[in-house]
Design an enzyme around this catalytic site. Structure first.
Site, short mmCIF file in Angstrom:
data_model
loop_
_atom_site.label_atom_id
_atom_site.label_comp_id
_atom_site.label_asym_id
_atom_site.label_seq_id
_atom_site.Cartn_x
_atom_site.Cartn_y
_atom_site.Cartn_z
N THR A 1 8.09 -0.10 37.50
CA THR A 1 6.72 -0.39 37.95
C THR A 1 6.77 -1.44 39.06
OG1 THR A 1 5.80 0.10 35.78
CG2 THR A 1 4.48 -1.32 37.19
N SER B 1 5.70 -2.73 43.41
CA SER B 1 5.61 -2.27 44.80
C SER B 1 6.94 -1.71 45.31
CB SER B 1 5.15 -3.43 45.70
OG SER B 1 6.00 -4.54 45.56
N THR B 2 8.06 -2.23 44.81
CA THR B 2 9.36 -1.68 45.24
C THR B 2 9.53 -0.29 44.65
OG1 THR B 2 10.14 -3.97 45.08
CG2 THR B 2 11.80 -2.29 45.52
N ASP C 1 14.24 0.19 38.62
CA ASP C 1 13.10 -0.73 38.56
C ASP C 1 13.37 -1.96 39.43
OD1 ASP C 1 10.68 -1.82 37.84
OD2 ASP C 1 11.13 -2.04 35.72
N GLY C 2 12.32 -2.66 39.77
CA GLY C 2 12.41 -3.90 40.54
C GLY C 2 12.61 -5.09 39.61
N LYS D 1 11.44 -10.16 34.70
CA LYS D 1 10.59 -9.05 35.09
C LYS D 1 9.23 -9.22 34.42
CE LYS D 1 12.04 -4.93 34.93
NZ LYS D 1 11.13 -4.78 36.08
N GLY E 1 4.28 -7.51 37.08
CA GLY E 1 3.24 -6.47 37.07
C GLY E 1 2.72 -6.17 35.68
N GLU F 1 9.00 -1.29 30.20
CA GLU F 1 10.20 -1.35 31.05
C GLU F 1 11.43 -1.61 30.21
OE1 GLU F 1 8.00 -2.97 35.12
OE2 GLU F 1 9.04 -4.40 33.85
N LYS G 1 14.44 -11.99 46.01
CA LYS G 1 14.45 -12.03 44.54
C LYS G 1 15.75 -12.62 43.98
CE LYS G 1 10.49 -9.76 44.44
NZ LYS G 1 10.30 -8.47 43.85
C1 5RP Z 1 6.58 -5.14 36.80
C2 5RP Z 1 7.92 -5.64 37.21
C3 5RP Z 1 8.31 -5.48 38.64
O1 5RP Z 1 9.52 -4.80 38.70
C4 5RP Z 1 8.44 -6.82 39.28
O2 5RP Z 1 7.24 -7.55 39.09
C5 5RP Z 1 8.75 -6.71 40.76
O3 5RP Z 1 7.64 -6.16 41.42
P1 5RP Z 1 7.64 -5.83 42.97
O4 5RP Z 1 8.58 -4.70 43.18
O5 5RP Z 1 6.20 -5.47 43.24
O6 5RP Z 1 8.06 -7.06 43.72
O7 5RP Z 1 8.68 -6.18 36.45
O8 5RP Z 1 6.30 -5.45 35.47
#
Ligand code: 5RP
Length: 218
Positions: A28, A30-31, A81-82, A94, A97, A103, A121
């Site tokens: 989840t 933006s990445t 995942d990001g 993490k 979001g 996750e 990051k």
């Molecule tokens: C969501 C997460 C996302 O992977 C984390 O917040 C990074 O988000 P983004 O890719 O928008 O920087 O853990 O729960």
């Protein structure tokens, strides 16, 4: 390159790990949104995805990718995942979001966790980013008091209800020198559903978007 371009570069590089005819675990954020865009281009080569949030499910479906219930899937090659922060040991924070619990469940099932991040990051020590903790609503104040005893400063993410119907405390002021231990310690508090430390099961592969191109460490 701006941060979004770096995120996109990392996300698209992760497509290399997608196996023909597989079901892909999808995170989840933006990445990951860039990853889903890339996945849409090769959707005829995969069976579908399992999703870590309602948000990603909507994006996957809009891209024409079938979304499977995790209970219907015996095994998963990869989870992509990001992260909000990641160390050289591939430990992460993490949950920025709010999707941390689902996750963590999908990450537990997947053989390989592929973390896609822009270079901002990467950290030496976790904790500058407030640590998200998902809590059963009636336990919010109790868990907050316990987190204060652990040295943190929890802040209720007001107005946010997770996909699981719970609330989130974001814990500030932590310098996390032993993420594996802290992850277990927080999990033991009654009322905690999950915390955003991904250290007991960290990433296996990290793809970092940099100006020099995606850097991959396995
Ligand atoms: C969501 C997460 C996302 O992977 C984390 O917040 C990074 O988000 P983004 O890719 O928008 O920087 O853990 O729960």
């Amino acid at each position: 390159m701006d941060q979004n371009q770096l995120k996109q570069a990392a996300a698209l590089a992760a497509l290399e790990y997608v196996q023909q005819d597989s079901i892909v675990g999808v995170g989840t954020g933006s990445t990951v949104a860039f990853f889903i865009e890339g996945l849409a281009q090769i959707r005829d080569n995969i069976r579908g995805a399992v999703s870590s949030s309602e948000d990603s499910t909507a994006k996957l479906k809009a891209a024409g990718i079938e979304v499977f219930d995790l209970n219907a899937v015996d095994e998963l090659d990869i989870y992509v995942d990001g992260a909000d922060e990641i160390t050289a040991h591939k430990h992460m924070i993490k949950g920025g979001g709010g999707a941390l619990t689902r996750e963590k469940i999908i990450a537990a099932v997947a053989r390989k966790f592929i973390c896609i991040v822009d270079k901002s990051k990467q950290v030496d020590v976790l904790g500058d980013f407030p640590l998200p903790v998902e809590v059963i609503p009636m336990a919010r104040s109790y868990v907050a008091r316990e987190l204060v005893k652990m040295g943190g400063q929890p802040v209720w993410r007001e107005g946010v209800v997770t996909d699981n119907g719970n609330v989130i405390l974001d814990v500030h002021n932590l310098t996390i020198l032993n993420p594996v231990e802290l992850e277990s310690q927080i999990n033991q508090l009654a009322g905690v559903v999950c915390n955003g430390l991904f250290a007991r099961r960290g990433a296996d592969v990290v793809v970092v978007g940099t100006e020099q191109g995606p850097q991959i460490s396995e």
